[in-house]
Design a protein around this motif. Structure first.
Motif: not given
Lengths: 219, 268
Positions: B59-62, B73-80, B143-145
């Protein structure tokens, strides 16, 4: 020895409270079999639950000092219906630190459940549950067995085996028993106590306890 | 005197050994009833955060132009955000029903209500850590931070979230025994907390009035703390570790006292 120190316990009946023990202090010594007498509603079952630790006192302290007390004999309410008989046995062994293979072998042989042992307990009949619970409490070596009304489970042959194995356990373990049958109490108990209006009175002989109880009945 | 002391010590050790046995037996049993009979329990434990991260990232990417609120990285943001949040929510939910779900076991004299709480807390924390490690490993493989700037501090944030959940869950377990409607209220609170504790957004980027209001929710601090630990360039000005930890401890203490006080009433 199981010590009660200033123990008060009451329970609710409708909107009134019934007092089972009122600031009572006493010791239940080892090496005797104790019959508990009292009129209906005096709180005999609650007293048994207090001794086992399934109920907490309102006030005061109950000290078991390492005495291993059973749950009321044949009581199957601790079983989890979605787990199998074997898994339920395993849980009880773990909390009492008993050997899982030994207890399972004994209870399996005794309860005569066959392949049902690996079925969920909720599929058992009440008789099967009671047999498993009885077998389990005989397999774990308790110091004191609690009996809240002996209820016969199974046929005459099974009953005889229950009597035999219970007699064997009683050679080394004590019994605390509630029964409405004076004959049963005389058969199993040496000493007695009478629960009446929040007080528990001990008698070294079961016969004098029964006499005191009968006095209350005619009061 | 010496004998009396060693006798007391012996009894204390026996009691501790008994409690250890009971808690361990409960943990094994919980694993069996929750995860054992179908693999769905495990699937959900892992699937919930994965689906959450995937859907929100898509959703965020779109919609958000593909720019993460923090980091790259968007996924890492939601992970945290979701990891500390779920650590809190799962301990809250599992402890809240621990006593009522194990009512039958309390008939075994050695099993006490608090043992069921301890067992569920241990199992929930362990499960959540394994889930976070699994997702983190996959992210690292992609390879995500994912490596936090300060891993110990990140773990500290997770511990604080767990402590909050344990405190709140214990309180709920005690209160639910006498107020049957309380679990419904808790469900509403948990649902609302997902939207207002900063899982989706960074509290420091909010207008001051909103920031101050949300700072009253202890969980907000745990999530902001996790992000501060993760991102080297971000240090939340909202985080108050003292408030966070004391909130957890107070909830736990009140919960344990309430459990003791209300035990008799919930027995009847």
């Amino acid at each position: 020895m199981i010590s009660f120190r200033s123990v008060t316990k009451s329970y609710r009946v409708g909107d009134r409270r019934k007092t089972v023990l009122d600031d009572a202090s006493f010791d239940i010594v080892r090496g005797q079999s104790l019959g508990v007498l009292g009129v209906n509603g005096a709180g005999k079952s609650t007293l048994i639950r207090l001794i086992s630790g399934a109920s907490m006192p309102d006030r005061g302290r109950i000290d078991r000092r390492g005495v291993r007390v059973s749950w009321p004999l044949g009581f199957a309410g601790s079983f989890n219906g979605s787990l199998t008989g074997r898994e339920n046995l395993r849980f009880a062994c773990r909390i009492y630190g008993a050997s899982i293979p030994k207890v399972t072998a004994f209870a399996q042989d005794f309860a005569e459940l066959g392949a049902h042992l690996d079925m969920p307990v909720r599929t058992y009949s009440s008789g099967m549950k009671a047999r498993l619970a009885f077998g389990l409490s005989m397999a774990i070596e308790f110091d004191v067995y609690l009996v809240d009304e002996i209820t016969a489970v199974g046929d005459a042959i099974f009953k005889k085996r229950c009597d035999e194995v219970f007699a064997e356990r009683r050679k080394v373990a004590d019994v605390i028993m509630v029964s409405h049958s004076m004959g049963t109490l005389k058969r199993f108990c040496t000493a007695g106590c009478v629960l009446d209006r929040g007080r528990l009175t001990f008698y070294p002989a079961i016969d004098s306890a029964i006499a005191a109880y009968e006095d209350i009945l005619t009061r | 005197m010496g004998l009396a002391v060693s006798g007391e010590f012996q009894r204390f050790r026996d009691a501790l050994a008994l409690q250890g046995r009971v808690v361990w037996a409960l943990v094994l049993r919980e694993m069996r009833t929750r995860f054992g009979h179908s693999r769905l329990g495990y699937a959900w434990a892992l699937g919930e955060p994965v689906v959450f991260i995937l859907v929100l990232s898509a959703l965020k990417s779109a919609a958000g132009g593909g720019v993460s609120a923090l980091g790259t990285s968007i996924p890492v943001f939601f992970f945290t955000g979701i990891v500390p949040f779920l650590m809190f929510r799962r301990t809250t939910q599992q402890l809240g029903s621990a006593i009522s779900a194990n009512r039958a076991l309390l008939n075994y004299p050695p099993v006490r209500p608090v043992d069921t709480l301890i067992a569920r807390a241990l199992l929930e924390i362990a499960t959540m850590l394994v889930v976070a490690l699994l997702i983190g490993s996959v992210f690292a493989g992609l390879g995500l931070p994912i490596m936090p700037d300060d891993p110990l501090r990140f773990l500290g944030a997770l511990s604080a979230a767990a402590l909050l959940g344990i405190g709140f869950g214990t309180f709920n377990a005690a209160v639910s025994g006498v107020m049957k409607w309380w679990p419904t209220v808790v469900t509403w609170m948990l649902t609302a907390s997902l939207f207002i504790t900063g899982v989706f957004f960074v509290i420091d980027f909010m207008p001051p009035s909103i920031r101050e209001a949300l700072a009253w929710i202890p969980l907000t601090h745990a999530i902001a703390l996790a992000r501060s630990a993760h991102y080297p360039g971000y240090e939340s000005e909202v985080v108050d570790v003292g408030f966070l930890v004391i909130s957890g401890l107070v909830l736990l203490a009140v919960g344990l006292l309430a459990e003791r006080a209300l035990r008799r009433r919930s027995e009847e």
